[in-house]
Design an enzyme around this catalytic site. Structure first.
Site, PDB file in Angstrom:
ATOM      1  N   GLY A 197       2.072  -6.000   8.046  1.00  0.00           N
ATOM      2  CA  GLY A 197       0.803  -6.638   8.330  1.00  0.00           C
ATOM      3  C   GLY A 197       0.432  -6.745   9.794  1.00  0.00           C
ATOM      4  O   GLY A 197      -0.729  -6.986  10.127  1.00  0.00           O
ATOM      5  N   ASP A 198       1.396  -6.557  10.701  1.00  0.00           N
ATOM      6  CA  ASP A 198       1.111  -6.627  12.142  1.00  0.00           C
ATOM      7  C   ASP A 198       2.112  -5.743  12.876  1.00  0.00           C
ATOM      8  O   ASP A 198       2.738  -6.149  13.855  1.00  0.00           O
ATOM      9  CB  ASP A 198       1.201  -8.074  12.620  1.00  0.00           C
ATOM     10  CG  ASP A 198       0.661  -8.263  14.034  1.00  0.00           C
ATOM     11  OD1 ASP A 198      -0.068  -7.376  14.513  1.00  0.00           O
ATOM     12  OD2 ASP A 198       0.968  -9.294  14.656  1.00  0.00           O
ATOM     13  N   PHE A 199       2.232  -4.516  12.421  1.00  0.00           N
ATOM     14  CA  PHE A 199       3.319  -3.626  12.837  1.00  0.00           C
ATOM     15  C   PHE A 199       2.898  -2.735  14.009  1.00  0.00           C
ATOM     16  O   PHE A 199       1.773  -2.268  14.075  1.00  0.00           O
ATOM     17  CB  PHE A 199       3.726  -2.745  11.657  1.00  0.00           C
ATOM     18  CG  PHE A 199       4.917  -1.865  11.918  1.00  0.00           C
ATOM     19  CD1 PHE A 199       6.203  -2.363  11.814  1.00  0.00           C
ATOM     20  CD2 PHE A 199       4.744  -0.536  12.270  1.00  0.00           C
ATOM     21  CE1 PHE A 199       7.299  -1.556  12.049  1.00  0.00           C
ATOM     22  CE2 PHE A 199       5.838   0.284  12.508  1.00  0.00           C
ATOM     23  CZ  PHE A 199       7.115  -0.227  12.405  1.00  0.00           C
ATOM     24  N   ASN A 203       6.025  -6.744  17.766  1.00  0.00           N
ATOM     25  CA  ASN A 203       6.861  -7.194  16.657  1.00  0.00           C
ATOM     26  C   ASN A 203       7.958  -6.191  16.304  1.00  0.00           C
ATOM     27  O   ASN A 203       8.644  -6.362  15.287  1.00  0.00           O
ATOM     28  CB  ASN A 203       5.996  -7.476  15.425  1.00  0.00           C
ATOM     29  CG  ASN A 203       5.051  -8.638  15.664  1.00  0.00           C
ATOM     30  OD1 ASN A 203       5.371  -9.557  16.406  1.00  0.00           O
ATOM     31  ND2 ASN A 203       3.881  -8.577  15.062  1.00  0.00           N
TER      32      ASN A 203
END
Length: 313
Positions: A197-199, A203
């Site tokens: 979802g936030d790759f 992260n």
């Protein structure tokens, strides 16, 4: 008004309680939303993160317990809880490396293939005990009944009050994007796989050769893993690490980009999510950037290069 973060004294007290005998601790990130500290003892090195909400930390714990493997390194969560002044904290293993966002353009090429491999490992994770679709909670329960419902939720006036934000947004751009998302969502498969979802940027940790950690699972979802690739494509003009990854897929693994319409749908969904929350916060510069980027993605869908290949943004 939101209350300020813990003072250094309260953090020192918390560190002393969690890790008696800690040799030292020092800030590694900081901002309005969160703080993080590296802590070292004779036996271990840890990272202590603080936030206003515990939900994201609970999802980190869920991801470590359910998804971590040698090929998908997720730092072990040691403890989550609340400070005396009501902030959430997460004490986790400190893994070696820096984020993709911290690498220089010359340092990025060796890690691009490992990043793609880790993205595949996320998609291959066992999702059999997860339920629903879209963002899931700390028990693995997705908030939507179908992937289509998640994608089109951004057009629901009961969930996204675009009318209340008209003074800050370009409504013509928003409406065009909403129309496109609703039309394309019908073509997207009802896939039930894990999505970070936030790759792709701050992260993902690396030692310069391999991926040492995938962190911050607060935006993790159940759905189509192509969404993580769309995230890289959408943010490519914003971050050098995203641009380099996008070029890698275009030149080395172009087969991943063949479903142009799905990628366009997901990019616009990502863009409108960013635009909506930026507008609610009054972050006008971020609203302008997200609006312009959504417009670019829309236009790319109607543009083909000299070889007749359609662009994905």
């Amino acid at each position: 008004m939101a209350k300020p973060f813990s003072t250094p004294v309260s953090i020192a007290t918390l560190v002393g309680r969690l890790l008696p005998g800690a040799a030292d601790f020092k800030p590694i990130t900081g901002g309005e939303e969160s703080l993080a500290f590296a802590i070292h003892t004779d036996r271990q090195s840890c990272v202590l993160r603080l936030n206003r909400s515990i939900e994201g930390f609970a999802k980190d714990d869920f991801a470590w317990r359910r998804l971590a493997s040698p090929s998908l390194p997720i730092p072990a969560v040691i403890e989550i809880g609340f400070t005396d002044d009501g902030h959430a904290y997460c004490l986790a293993q400190l893994v070696p490396g820096v984020t993709l966002q911290e690498l220089s353009p010359l340092e990025l090429p060796p890690v691009l293939a490992p990043v793609a491999a880790v993205m595949d490992e996320i998609a291959a994770s066992d999702a059999s005990d997860l339920s629903g679709f879209g963002p899931f909670d700390a028990q693995g329960r997705g908030h939507y009944g179908s992937w289509w419902h998640y994608l089109t939720a951004v057009a629901s006036p009961t969930l996204y009050d675009w009318a209340a934000l008209e003074a800050r947004i370009d409504r013509a751009v928003v409406d065009a994007c909403l129309e496109t998302i609703v039309a394309l969502a019908a073509l997207c498969p009802e896939v039930r796989q894990v999505v970070h979802g936030d790759f792709g940027s701050n992260n993902v940790l690396t030692d310069g050769r391999r991926i040492t950690g995938v962190i911050d699972w607060s935006e993790a979802m159940i759905g189509d893993p192509l969404y993580d690739l769309a995230n890289i494509l959408f943010w490519r003009p914003w971050l050098a690490c995203m641009e380099r990854q996008a070029r890698y897929f275009e030149t080395v693994e172009p087969g991943r980009l063949r479903d142009v319409e799905r990628l366009r749908c997901y990019q616009l969904r990502i863009g409108l999510e960013q635009l909506y929350h930026s507008a609610r916060l009054g972050a006008d510069d971020d609203v302008a950037w997200a609006s312009a980027r959504c417009r670019e993605v829309m236009l790319a869908g109607d543009r083909r290069d000299s070889s007749g290949v359609q662009h994905v943004g």
